[in-house]
Design an enzyme around this catalytic site. Structure first.
Site, PDB file in Angstrom:
ATOM      1  N   ASP B  11       0.870  -1.175   0.000  1.00  0.00           N
ATOM      2  CA  ASP B  11       0.000   0.000   0.000  1.00  0.00           C
ATOM      3  C   ASP B  11       0.903   1.219   0.000  1.00  0.00           C
ATOM      4  O   ASP B  11       1.757   1.365   0.876  1.00  0.00           O
ATOM      5  CB  ASP B  11      -0.896   0.022   1.240  1.00  0.00           C
ATOM      6  CG  ASP B  11      -2.006  -1.025   1.149  1.00  0.00           C
ATOM      7  OD1 ASP B  11      -2.046  -1.749   0.140  1.00  0.00           O
ATOM      8  OD2 ASP B  11      -2.811  -1.106   2.089  1.00  0.00           O
ATOM      9  N   ASP B 130     -14.011  -5.290  -3.614  1.00  0.00           N
ATOM     10  CA  ASP B 130     -14.017  -5.355  -2.152  1.00  0.00           C
ATOM     11  C   ASP B 130     -15.413  -5.782  -1.732  1.00  0.00           C
ATOM     12  O   ASP B 130     -16.381  -5.073  -2.009  1.00  0.00           O
ATOM     13  CB  ASP B 130     -13.708  -3.979  -1.541  1.00  0.00           C
ATOM     14  CG  ASP B 130     -12.282  -3.516  -1.870  1.00  0.00           C
ATOM     15  OD1 ASP B 130     -11.444  -4.366  -2.196  1.00  0.00           O
ATOM     16  OD2 ASP B 130     -12.027  -2.300  -1.807  1.00  0.00           O
TER      17      ASP B 130
END
Lengths: 222, 258
Positions: B11, B130
């Site tokens: 990330d 997601d």
């Protein structure tokens, strides 16, 4: 010595260029790597690399859109016998025909047809994620049909290379197949004849094995 | 035969790597290119950068990170986070990304996935989903880093995205993300069985057994994990060796070639 990486709008050439530069820089005579859309530069280069991602028809159209490029490639690869490496769709373009979304003519350098893969399922259905899916995406093992071919020097059966494709090259002449892989059936991994070679996998993404093949190509004097 | 892939995910925020726990509590964990090189040397099968920069200006930093990584690592690189225009996709591919992952924009505008796949080829378009469980066999899509519920069924959406040209699905369980309790295997299998493209299982990996289960029980083609690799709890080589012993075809380390 110059190496032309042909830029005809087919996406990402940076990683291909970087891999060739990395290998070139390790050599004493430091060949010059040149990403180019100029037919004149392609015609003058000592080694030619034709990458290709996306669809066959788009890649073919991309080359046709550059006046003189197809002539330059033909001249260099077929008349002057300069070492030529096609990668992924760049290899498929060497075929007679592709059946991806219709029927399209290739360069006709190596006789064969590009067809959609039709992988058969594995017996162990727990490994369903590693079979039958398209694209054939990820690391698969090479099986060398012509281990003595200079481009495969230092590579062995079982070495891993990175594939991303849904269509495969079916050669009319088995002697044109340099290496294959197994993905629910035979997938042609590398082809070659005389000064022409092609890889279905991406040597520029295949870490050490890929860099070795690139190094072999730069050394190659067919 | 084809091998299962391990994909460490970094990330990246404002050009720096951060670690995500349930998408909040971000902790700095280093410099992206250095980490990428480390994973490359360790035998990672691919790399994934997820850009979580909040502002448009800071998003520009990702192109530089991608460029520098592509110069150093000769392995496949997927980049996602805030990708919403053809121009974003083009810039990332030109910087050296091999695949681009599209999340929120795929839900807001499914046609964007179709036009990106037509323009650049399905092989470089990953749709990131997601999903959160809403009943026994139902999962719904969340967007905006998991903050916004859409009411869209995850399995149906995955099928639609593949019809639109997605070449791969990156499937994250919001319920499991950051918990280290393992992937949501029922979700993974439901999506994997519904589509023909490869699935990357994500969200919840805490042990090597979880990675193995993602492939064997989830029918995923690849497993993505962040924190377990970042802090050296498990090395990629150890994970690959253990998964191989558990019967999963893995690409184990190859000898020096040059």
């Amino acid at each position: 010595m110059t190496i032309a990486i042909v830029d005809y709008g087919s996406g990402n050439l940076r990683s291909a260029a970087k891999a060739f530069e990395q290998v070139a820089n390790e050599r004493t005579n430091t060949p010059q790597v040149c990403v180019t859309a100029e037919p004149d530069i392609v015609a003058a280069a000592d080694h030619i690399v034709l990458p290709g991602v996306g669809s066959f028809a788009d890649c073919r159209a991309g080359i046709n859109a550059i006046p003189g490029m197809l002539t330059a490639l033909n001249e260099s690869a077929c008349v002057r016998g300069r070492p030529f490496l096609g990668i992924c769709v760049g290899m498929q373009l060497m075929a007679t025909t592709s059946l991806e979304n219709g029927q399209h003519r290739g360069f006709g350098w190596i006789t064969g047809v590009v067809r959609q893969l039709a992988p058969k399922p594995l017996e162990d259905d727990h490994l369903d994620g590693l079979a039958c899916r398209l694209p054939h995406m990820g690391w698969n093992q090479l099986l060398l049909d012509q281990p003595k071919q200079p481009i495969l020097h230092g590579l062995s059966d079982g070495d891993h290379v990175y594939f991303v494709h849904s269509y495969g090259f079916q050669c009319d002449n088995s002697e044109d197949v340099l290496a294959h892989s197994d993905y629910g059936g035979t997938v042609v991994a590398a082809i070659g004849r005389d000064n022409l070679v092609g890889t279905q996998f991406h040597p520029e993404k295949s870490q050490e094995t890929g860099l070795r093949l690139i190094s072999n190509f730069l050394r190659w004097r067919p | 035969m084809l091998k299962a892939r391990i994909i460490p995910c970094l990330d990246v925020r404002d050009g720096r790597v951060v670690k995500g726990i349930n998408f909040t509590n971000l902790v700095d964990a280093g410099e992206p290119v250095a980490q990428a090189k480390l994973y490359d040397a360790e035998g990672a099968d691919e790399l994934c950068f997820l850009d979580i920069s909040a502002s448009h200006e800071n998003r520009e930093t990702i192109y530089d990170v991608v460029e520098r990584t592509a110069e150093a690592c000769f392995m496949p690189l997927t980049v996602g986070g805030g990708v919403s225009t053809i121009e974003h996709v083009r810039k990332l591919l030109l910087a050296g990304a091999d695949k681009v992952s599209i999340n929120t924009a795929a839900v807001a505008n499914p046609d964007f996935v179709a036009s990106a796949a037509t323009k650049f080829g399905s092989q470089c378009i990953v749709v990131a989903i997601d999903a959160k469980q809403t009943s026994a066999q139902t999962w719904e899509i969340f967007t905006h880093g998991g903050r916004r519920c859409t009411g869209i069924d995850a399995v149906t959406f995955a099928r639609q995205m593949v019809d639109f040209g997605a070449g791969e699905i990156l499937l994250t369980s919001m319920d499991r993300d950051g918990t280290k309790q393992g992937f949501d295997l029922t979700l993974t299998r439901a999506v994997a069985n519904a589509v023909d493209v490869p699935i990357i299982a994500s969200g919840g990996a805490g042990t090597v057994d979880h990675l193995t289960a993602g492939i064997r029980e989830g029918h995923a083609s690849a497993v993505l994990a962040a924190s377990i690799f970042h802090f050296g709890e498990i090395s990629i080589q150890t994970a690959k060796t253990s998964m191989s012993r558990a019967g999963i075809p893995m690409r184990l380390k190859e000898k020096q070639k040059r």
